[in-house]
Design a protein around this motif. Sequence first.
Motif, PDB file in Angstrom:
ATOM      1  N   LYS A 165      47.275  36.570  31.903  1.00  0.00           N
ATOM      2  CA  LYS A 165      46.689  37.607  32.742  1.00  0.00           C
ATOM      3  C   LYS A 165      47.158  37.369  34.176  1.00  0.00           C
ATOM      4  O   LYS A 165      47.287  36.219  34.611  1.00  0.00           O
ATOM      5  N   ARG A 166      47.372  38.423  34.912  1.00  0.00           N
ATOM      6  CA  ARG A 166      47.822  38.268  36.291  1.00  0.00           C
ATOM      7  C   ARG A 166      46.700  37.736  37.188  1.00  0.00           C
ATOM      8  O   ARG A 166      46.958  37.006  38.142  1.00  0.00           O
ATOM      9  N   PHE A 167      45.460  38.126  36.882  1.00  0.00           N
ATOM     10  CA  PHE A 167      44.311  37.721  37.685  1.00  0.00           C
ATOM     11  C   PHE A 167      43.141  37.432  36.750  1.00  0.00           C
ATOM     12  O   PHE A 167      43.199  37.737  35.555  1.00  0.00           O
ATOM     13  N   ASP A 168      42.082  36.853  37.293  1.00  0.00           N
ATOM     14  CA  ASP A 168      40.897  36.636  36.466  1.00  0.00           C
ATOM     15  C   ASP A 168      40.194  37.972  36.219  1.00  0.00           C
ATOM     16  O   ASP A 168      40.464  38.979  36.883  1.00  0.00           O
ATOM     17  N   GLU A 169      39.288  37.983  35.248  1.00  0.00           N
ATOM     18  CA  GLU A 169      38.660  39.228  34.814  1.00  0.00           C
ATOM     19  C   GLU A 169      37.881  39.920  35.931  1.00  0.00           C
ATOM     20  O   GLU A 169      37.856  41.150  36.010  1.00  0.00           O
ATOM     21  N   GLU A 170      37.253  39.134  36.782  1.00  0.00           N
ATOM     22  CA  GLU A 170      36.483  39.721  37.882  1.00  0.00           C
ATOM     23  C   GLU A 170      37.392  40.468  38.851  1.00  0.00           C
ATOM     24  O   GLU A 170      37.083  41.580  39.285  1.00  0.00           O
ATOM     25  N   LYS A 171      38.535  39.861  39.179  1.00  0.00           N
ATOM     26  CA  LYS A 171      39.472  40.526  40.092  1.00  0.00           C
ATOM     27  C   LYS A 171      40.090  41.757  39.438  1.00  0.00           C
ATOM     28  O   LYS A 171      40.272  42.786  40.098  1.00  0.00           O
ATOM     29  N   ILE A 172      40.413  41.672  38.152  1.00  0.00           N
ATOM     30  CA  ILE A 172      40.975  42.831  37.446  1.00  0.00           C
ATOM     31  C   ILE A 172      39.989  43.994  37.487  1.00  0.00           C
ATOM     32  O   ILE A 172      40.375  45.144  37.743  1.00  0.00           O
ATOM     33  N   LYS A 173      38.726  43.693  37.271  1.00  0.00           N
ATOM     34  CA  LYS A 173      37.698  44.735  37.321  1.00  0.00           C
ATOM     35  C   LYS A 173      37.666  45.406  38.694  1.00  0.00           C
ATOM     36  O   LYS A 173      37.580  46.635  38.805  1.00  0.00           O
ATOM     37  N   LYS A 174      37.772  44.613  39.748  1.00  0.00           N
ATOM     38  CA  LYS A 174      37.756  45.156  41.109  1.00  0.00           C
ATOM     39  C   LYS A 174      39.003  46.001  41.384  1.00  0.00           C
ATOM     40  O   LYS A 174      38.926  47.060  42.007  1.00  0.00           O
ATOM     41  N   LEU A 175      40.151  45.518  40.912  1.00  0.00           N
ATOM     42  CA  LEU A 175      41.401  46.247  41.136  1.00  0.00           C
ATOM     43  C   LEU A 175      41.411  47.590  40.408  1.00  0.00           C
ATOM     44  O   LEU A 175      41.900  48.596  40.937  1.00  0.00           O
ATOM     45  N   LEU A 176      40.858  47.614  39.201  1.00  0.00           N
ATOM     46  CA  LEU A 176      40.812  48.865  38.450  1.00  0.00           C
ATOM     47  C   LEU A 176      39.878  49.873  39.111  1.00  0.00           C
ATOM     48  O   LEU A 176      40.102  51.080  39.043  1.00  0.00           O
ATOM     49  N   ALA A 177      38.853  49.356  39.769  1.00  0.00           N
ATOM     50  CA  ALA A 177      37.946  50.242  40.517  1.00  0.00           C
ATOM     51  C   ALA A 177      38.594  50.698  41.823  1.00  0.00           C
ATOM     52  O   ALA A 177      38.371  51.822  42.288  1.00  0.00           O
ATOM     53  N   LEU A 178      39.429  49.831  42.404  1.00  0.00           N
ATOM     54  CA  LEU A 178      40.083  50.124  43.687  1.00  0.00           C
ATOM     55  C   LEU A 178      41.079  51.287  43.563  1.00  0.00           C
ATOM     56  O   LEU A 178      41.144  52.158  44.430  1.00  0.00           O
ATOM     57  N   LYS A 179      41.871  51.281  42.474  1.00  0.00           N
ATOM     58  CA  LYS A 179      42.875  52.330  42.231  1.00  0.00           C
ATOM     59  C   LYS A 179      43.696  52.634  43.480  1.00  0.00           C
ATOM     60  O   LYS A 179      43.788  53.780  43.923  1.00  0.00           O
TER      61      LYS A 179
END
Length: 203
Positions: free
Chosen positions: A168-182
């Motif tokens: 994974k490029r980032f941990d799950e918490e960061k991925i969740k934030k990035l997907l929300a950031l768009k």
Amino acid sequence: MQIPDKNQIFPLKDYKRLCFLKNIIENPNIIVGDYTYYDDFEDIYNFEKNVKYHFDFIGDKLIIGKFCMIASGVTFIMNGANHKMDGITAYPFNIFGKDWLKVTPTLDELPYKGDTIIGNDVWIGADVTIMPGVKIGDGSIIATKSIVTKDVNPYSVVGGNPAKLLRKRFDEEKIKKLLALKWWDWELEKITKNLHYLTGKKK
């Protein structure tokens, strides 16, 4: 503020092997987002030639998001390549006509995996093959020469034949934030002002 023109075919001066892809697409069943680029060692117009078995009568779409990076030789296999496999043979007798036409399957009898969808900010390495109906999540990276047969979760690095998760490029918490950031949906001015943040480069 100077921002590259998304409607240019060739955004790099004196370099004609890289294009903003949406500006050369003619097939209405291929949809490409702004700033996605395609780099080809020979000719940018190879892209549509590398979308294989994409027949109008099937109606499947290749959908590619914004800010994707697609390297030379990437091939998309579409649903028209599929054969019926529930008989003794998978040979398509019907397409050759005459008495063989009597066994013509209807479209809903043919294997159909749906649209092929590439998310935003996806990097696809050279000579990758993507099979019909695959969904690749935002922010993913596909290693060179991989064959992608299954969906890829966002912000994953995959590789191999068949492609498997490498990390994974980032941990799950960061991925969740990035997907929300768009970030790819921001106004261009906001993207430009925040490039240091998006690229990890210190001001």
